[in-house]
Scaffold this motif. Structure first.
Motif, PDB file in Angstrom:
ATOM      1  N   LEU A 161      -8.654  32.777  91.908  1.00 29.14           N
ATOM      2  CA  LEU A 161      -8.223  32.314  93.226  1.00 29.14           C
ATOM      3  C   LEU A 161      -9.221  31.242  93.673  1.00 29.14           C
ATOM      4  N   TYR A 162      -8.905  29.982  93.392  1.00 23.01           N
ATOM      5  CA  TYR A 162      -9.893  28.913  93.577  1.00 23.01           C
ATOM      6  C   TYR A 162      -9.428  27.802  94.513  1.00 23.01           C
ATOM      7  N   THR A 163      -8.237  27.918  95.087  1.00 26.27           N
ATOM      8  CA  THR A 163      -7.749  26.946  96.064  1.00 26.27           C
ATOM      9  C   THR A 163      -7.152  27.684  97.255  1.00 26.27           C
ATOM     10  N   PHE A 164      -7.062  26.981  98.376  1.00 30.96           N
ATOM     11  CA  PHE A 164      -6.446  27.622  99.542  1.00 30.96           C
ATOM     12  C   PHE A 164      -4.947  27.810  99.340  1.00 30.96           C
ATOM     13  N   GLU A 165      -4.343  26.953  98.521  1.00 27.09           N
ATOM     14  CA  GLU A 165      -2.919  27.121  98.231  1.00 27.09           C
ATOM     15  C   GLU A 165      -2.659  28.443  97.506  1.00 27.09           C
ATOM     16  N   ILE A 182     -11.351  36.094 103.480  1.00 25.78           N
ATOM     17  CA  ILE A 182     -12.707  35.714 103.897  1.00 25.78           C
ATOM     18  C   ILE A 182     -12.825  34.234 103.570  1.00 25.78           C
ATOM     19  N   PHE A 183     -12.926  33.405 104.592  1.00 27.61           N
ATOM     20  CA  PHE A 183     -12.824  31.956 104.401  1.00 27.61           C
ATOM     21  C   PHE A 183     -14.192  31.308 104.223  1.00 27.61           C
ATOM     22  N   ASN A 203      -6.737  21.532 106.240  1.00 29.56           N
ATOM     23  CA  ASN A 203      -5.487  22.036 105.678  1.00 29.56           C
ATOM     24  C   ASN A 203      -5.581  23.518 105.330  1.00 29.56           C
ATOM     25  N   ALA A 204      -6.749  23.926 104.826  1.00 29.93           N
ATOM     26  CA  ALA A 204      -6.944  25.332 104.476  1.00 29.93           C
ATOM     27  C   ALA A 204      -6.882  26.223 105.707  1.00 29.93           C
ATOM     28  N   ILE A 205      -7.566  25.813 106.765  1.00 27.79           N
ATOM     29  CA  ILE A 205      -7.551  26.598 108.005  1.00 27.79           C
ATOM     30  C   ILE A 205      -6.136  26.656 108.570  1.00 27.79           C
ATOM     31  N   ASN A 206      -5.437  25.533 108.536  1.00 21.76           N
ATOM     32  CA  ASN A 206      -4.076  25.483 109.061  1.00 21.76           C
ATOM     33  C   ASN A 206      -3.142  26.422 108.293  1.00 21.76           C
ATOM     34  N   ALA A 207      -3.328  26.473 106.975  1.00 21.60           N
ATOM     35  CA  ALA A 207      -2.466  27.313 106.134  1.00 21.60           C
ATOM     36  C   ALA A 207      -2.793  28.798 106.258  1.00 21.60           C
ATOM     37  N   LEU A 208      -4.076  29.109 106.416  1.00 20.69           N
ATOM     38  CA  LEU A 208      -4.528  30.505 106.317  1.00 20.69           C
ATOM     39  C   LEU A 208      -4.892  31.148 107.651  1.00 20.69           C
ATOM     40  N   GLN A 209      -4.794  30.413 108.730  1.00 20.97           N
ATOM     41  CA  GLN A 209      -5.378  30.851 110.004  1.00 20.97           C
ATOM     42  C   GLN A 209      -4.971  32.258 110.437  1.00 20.97           C
ATOM     43  N   TYR A 248     -12.350  28.321 119.512  1.00 19.58           N
ATOM     44  CA  TYR A 248     -11.185  28.209 120.394  1.00 19.58           C
ATOM     45  C   TYR A 248      -9.940  28.963 119.903  1.00 19.58           C
ATOM     46  N   ASP A 249      -9.722  28.999 118.609  1.00 17.69           N
ATOM     47  CA  ASP A 249      -8.521  29.654 118.090  1.00 17.69           C
ATOM     48  C   ASP A 249      -8.729  31.145 117.824  1.00 17.69           C
ATOM     49  N   ARG A 250      -9.902  31.498 117.346  1.00 22.05           N
ATOM     50  CA  ARG A 250     -10.216  32.903 117.043  1.00 22.05           C
ATOM     51  C   ARG A 250     -11.600  33.239 117.603  1.00 22.05           C
ATOM     52  N   PRO A 251     -11.718  33.317 118.935  1.00 21.04           N
ATOM     53  CA  PRO A 251     -13.028  33.546 119.560  1.00 21.04           C
ATOM     54  C   PRO A 251     -13.717  34.802 119.025  1.00 21.04           C
ATOM     55  N   LEU A 252     -15.012  34.666 118.800  1.00 19.67           N
ATOM     56  CA  LEU A 252     -15.887  35.756 118.370  1.00 19.67           C
ATOM     57  C   LEU A 252     -15.592  36.268 116.964  1.00 19.67           C
ATOM     58  N   MET A 253     -14.846  35.504 116.183  1.00 17.46           N
ATOM     59  CA  MET A 253     -14.669  35.885 114.780  1.00 17.46           C
ATOM     60  C   MET A 253     -16.031  35.974 114.110  1.00 17.46           C
TER      61      MET A 253
END
Length: 279
Positions: A161-165, A182-183, A203-209, A248-253
C-alpha cells in the motif's frame, strides 16, 4: 485558537520506565504518544503476541492518570509476506493487540502493510501484493468489529500500500467503519513524484479525509535520488494542507511527530507550532 493536538512516537524518546516517559512528555508539553510496547519497554513484551492485559493496564492506566493518551497502539508487522507462517503470525499479533487496546485506553491499533519478501522488492508494487495485504486486513477488521476498536493502516513507500489511491481503494473495498487510515504525507513521496508533493498531499487528503484517524508529521530531503527522512522543519515537506486539515476540518485530530529525536525535538516543535499558528 484551536490547539494543535501534538504527540510523538514514544520510542523516539529515551525513557526506560513509564515514570521517565511521562516526565519527558510533560516536559516537552506533548499530550499523546504512539506506543509500540516492544520498542519502548522490551522487557514487558517478550514477543508481540505475549503482551499481557496486565501490561496494557499497567501502562494505560498510568498514562491516563497523568493526563496522557495513547493515540495509536503500534503493532507494525508484515501482513503481506509470501511466507504464510510469517503472515499468519503477523495477523495474529495484530489481532492480539486489538484485544489489548481498551486496556491501554486506546481505540486505534496501527501497522503498515509490510513486504512480500524480506526488505525491499519491486514485487510489492503488484496487484498480487495489494490483494495479499487486503486479505490480511479483512481478517484484522473482522476482529476489530467484534471488539469495538479500530484498525489503522499506514501507506508507506515500497510497501504493497504505497499510494493514496491504493489506500482509498482499500477503504472502499473493505467498507467498514472500523478501518481507518494513519496519514503520513512523507510516506507518499517518491523519487518520481517529489516535485508534486504539494499537489499529491492535497489530493490524498481530499480522497481520504473521511477515513483518516491520525496524522504523522515527518520531513524529507532528496539525496542521491532517494527519499531521506530528516527531522521535522529541516527538509522539503510543505505542511500547509495537512495543518489546515487538522485545524479546521478535523479539529484536535491526533498529530504525531515522527523520526524526531530529543536533540531536535524542541526545534521541530517550534517549527510546526509556528506553521500551525500561521494557517
Amino acid at each position: 485558537m484551536i490547539p494543535l493536538n501534538l504527540g510523538m512516537r514514544a520510542h523516539d524518546l529515551t525513557a526506560h520506565t513509564k515514570e521517565e516517559l511521562v516526565e519527558k512528555l510533560h516536559h516537552y508539553d506533548l499530550g499523546h504518544i504512539q506506543l509500540a510496547v516492544k520498542k519502548s519497554f522490551p522487557e514487558l513484551a517478550p514477543s508481540l503476541s505475549t503482551v499481557t492485559h496486565g501490561t496494557a493496564a499497567y501502562l494505560g492506566d498510568y498514562l491516563q492518570n497523568n493526563g496522557l493518551h495513547i493515540s495509536v497502539l503500534g503493532c507494525y508487522v508484515n501482513i503481506s509476506s509470501l511466507d504464510e507462517k510469517i503472515r499468519q503470525e503477523a495477523v495474529n499479533s495484530f489481532i492480539h493487540h486489538l484485544t489489548l487496546a481498551k486496556d491501554f485506553h486506546c481505540t486505534l491499533v496501527g501497522t503498515e502493510t509490510g513486504s512480500l519478501k524480506t526488505g525491499y522488492t519491486t514485487d510489492n508494487f503488484t496487484e498480487e501484493a495489494y490483494i495479499r495485504a487486503r486479505a490480511s486486513i479483512l481478517k484484522m477488521v473482522e476482529a476489530a468489529e467484534k471488539l469495538g476498536v479500530l484498525v489503522g493502516i499506514e501507506a508507506g513507500l515500497n510497501h504493497p500500500l504505497y499510494t493514496f489511491e491504493l489506500a482509498k481503494r482499500l477503504v472502499d473495498e473493505v467498507a467498514s467503519p472500523n478501518l481507518k487510515i494513519i496519514f503520513d504525507a512523507a510516506n507518499l513521496v517518491r523519487p518520481d513524484n517529489f516535485k508534486d508533493q504539494v499537489k499529491n498531499t492535497y489530493n490524498a487528503i481530499n480522497a481520504l479525509q473521511d477515513h483518516i484517524a491520525a496524522v504523522h508529521l515527518k520531513d524529507y530531503v532528496m539525496e542521491d535520488n532517494h527519499v531521506k527522512i530528516v527531522p521535522v522543519g529541516t527538509g522539503k515537506m510543505d505542511y500547509t494542507d495537512i495543518l489546515k486539515f487538522i485545524k479546521y476540518d478535523r479539529p484536535l485530530m491526533f498529530a504525531s511527530l515522527e523520526a524526531v529525536r530529543e536533540d531536535h525535538l524542541i526545534q521541530s516543535q517550534k517549527f510546526i507550532k509556528e506553521k500551525y499558528a500561521e494557517i
